[in-house]
Design a protein around this motif. Structure first.
Motif, PDB file in Angstrom:
ATOM      1  N   HIS A 155       0.860  -1.190   0.000  1.00 57.28           N
ATOM      2  CA  HIS A 155       0.000   0.000   0.000  1.00 57.28           C
ATOM      3  C   HIS A 155       0.890   1.231   0.000  1.00 57.28           C
ATOM      4  CE1 HIS A 155       0.787  -0.498   4.302  1.00 57.28           C
ATOM      5  NE2 HIS A 155       0.231   0.658   4.584  1.00 57.28           N
TER       6      HIS A 155
ATOM      7  N   HIS B 252       1.285   3.917   2.071  1.00 63.25           N
ATOM      8  CA  HIS B 252       1.865   4.607   3.222  1.00 63.25           C
ATOM      9  C   HIS B 252       3.385   4.590   3.069  1.00 63.25           C
ATOM     10  CE1 HIS B 252      -1.889   4.138   5.999  1.00 63.25           C
ATOM     11  NE2 HIS B 252      -1.907   5.254   5.287  1.00 63.25           N
TER      12      HIS B 252
ATOM     13  N   HIS C 269       6.056   1.966   3.789  1.00 60.18           N
ATOM     14  CA  HIS C 269       6.051   0.753   2.955  1.00 60.18           C
ATOM     15  C   HIS C 269       6.525   1.036   1.533  1.00 60.18           C
ATOM     16  CE1 HIS C 269       3.687  -1.618   5.956  1.00 60.18           C
ATOM     17  NE2 HIS C 269       3.467  -0.380   6.367  1.00 60.18           N
TER      18      HIS C 269
ATOM     19  N   HIS D 252      -7.433  -1.349   5.714  1.00 63.96           N
ATOM     20  CA  HIS D 252      -6.374  -0.449   6.219  1.00 63.96           C
ATOM     21  C   HIS D 252      -6.438   0.874   5.466  1.00 63.96           C
ATOM     22  CE1 HIS D 252      -2.659   0.803   8.039  1.00 63.96           C
ATOM     23  NE2 HIS D 252      -2.124   1.000   6.861  1.00 63.96           N
TER      24      HIS D 252
ATOM     25  N   ASP E   7      -0.073  -4.079   6.557  1.00 61.89           N
ATOM     26  CA  ASP E   7      -0.936  -3.387   7.520  1.00 61.89           C
ATOM     27  C   ASP E   7      -2.397  -3.770   7.290  1.00 61.89           C
ATOM     28  OD1 ASP E   7       1.447  -2.228   8.093  1.00 61.89           O
ATOM     29  OD2 ASP E   7       0.815  -0.158   7.736  1.00 61.89           O
TER      30      ASP E   7
HETATM   31 ZN    ZN Z   1      -0.124   1.548   6.527  1.00 68.02          ZN
END
Ligand code: ZN
Ligand code: ZN
Length: 275
Positions: free
Chosen positions: A81, A83, A86, A166, A188
């Protein structure tokens, strides 16, 4: 046809692929919060047919080098994802690969797999300062993957995705190698009963466990959530990662044993496991 492809990709026969198990190295067991001992999310999965980096935090490139991993020949990157704990290392890794002496002779492609939108993010960063991150000595292939997709992520390693609660784009990944070993990386996620069939009976379940208890947000797991999932998924082993500093000073494995009788391993940077 498939055997031919495997031979040309990595020079190994089908029977050779069957004899080597997957190996996982935890590069970053932490989160977006800077921590003295835990880098943010990145995990190296070595398979018989190539290497796969599971998430690429800003710390990832340095940690690959520190663990003496063959980053020059990394075959594929999985971005779970968007964020930045990551994804944030992707532009810097591509910038490094473009200019590092070690990669100038590389010819084989690097494949980047991620949710829909990953290509736009890479191109936007690249164009923000004429970095030309996709112009490399070797080909870059970006593959956008929807939820519930099935695809070959490395030769002979088949992947399935699952949409996790998430962020809108967040995906868990389930892998099956040539030896039928099963591995799930949740990345996550909040708690969802729907994860149970997806992560059922794997050899290794790499799960997030952001908080010990009283989690401040629904979009992550605390220990009781993680152990409930473990109990119902019945994996051979669980590794808990994405540990916020709230975990400092607590014995995660002892806490886990009170909730689930199976084997739970607390991730730490540098942990290596055979799957
Ligand atoms: Zn995350
Ligand atoms: Zn995260």
């Amino acid at each position: 046809m498939k055997n031919e492809k495997w031979k040309t990709t990595n020079g190994k026969s089908l029977s050779e692929l069957h004899s080597q198990s997957m190996k996982l190295t935890i590069l970053g067991s932490g989160t977006s919060v800077p921590h003295p001992d835990r880098a943010s999310s990145a995990h190296w999965l070595q398979t018989a047919s190539g290497s796969l980096l599971l998430d690429i935090s800003a710390d990832a490139a340095h940690r690959m080098a520190q663990e003496r991993l063959d980053w020059t020949n990394l075959d594929a990157i999985w971005v779970s994802h968007f964020h930045l704990d990551h994804l944030g290392g992707l532009p810097t890794f591509l910038f490094g690969a473009k200019h590092a002496p070690q990669t100038q002779g590389r010819k084989k492609p690097l494949r980047i797999f991620g949710p829909s939108g990953i290509e736009r993010i890479i191109k936007t960063i690249s164009d923000s300062n004429s970095y030309a991150l996709l112009e490399q000595p070797f080909p870059i292939e970006i593959v956008e993957v929807p939820p519930d997709a099935e695809f070959e992520i490395l030769p002979g390693v088949f992947a399935r995705t699952f949409s996790t609660p998430h962020t809108d784009e967040s995906l868990a990944l389930r892998l099956k190698d040539a030896d039928s070993k099963l591995f799930v990386y949740t990345s996550d996620t909040g708690f969802s009963e729907n994860l149970i069939p997806f992560a059922q009976e794997v050899d290794l379940l790499l799960m997030e466990c952001s908080f010990r208890k009283n989690k401040p947000v629904e979009k992550h797991l605390e220990l009781a959530d993680a152990m409930q999932l473990a109990q119902q998924c019945r994996p051979r082993k669980v590794v808990l990662a994405h540990l916020y500093p709230e975990w400092d000073g607590f014995d995660l494995e002892a806490d886990a044993r009170e909730l689930w009788s199976g084997q739970t391993i607390a991730a730490f940077d540098g942990l290596q496991l055979e799957i």
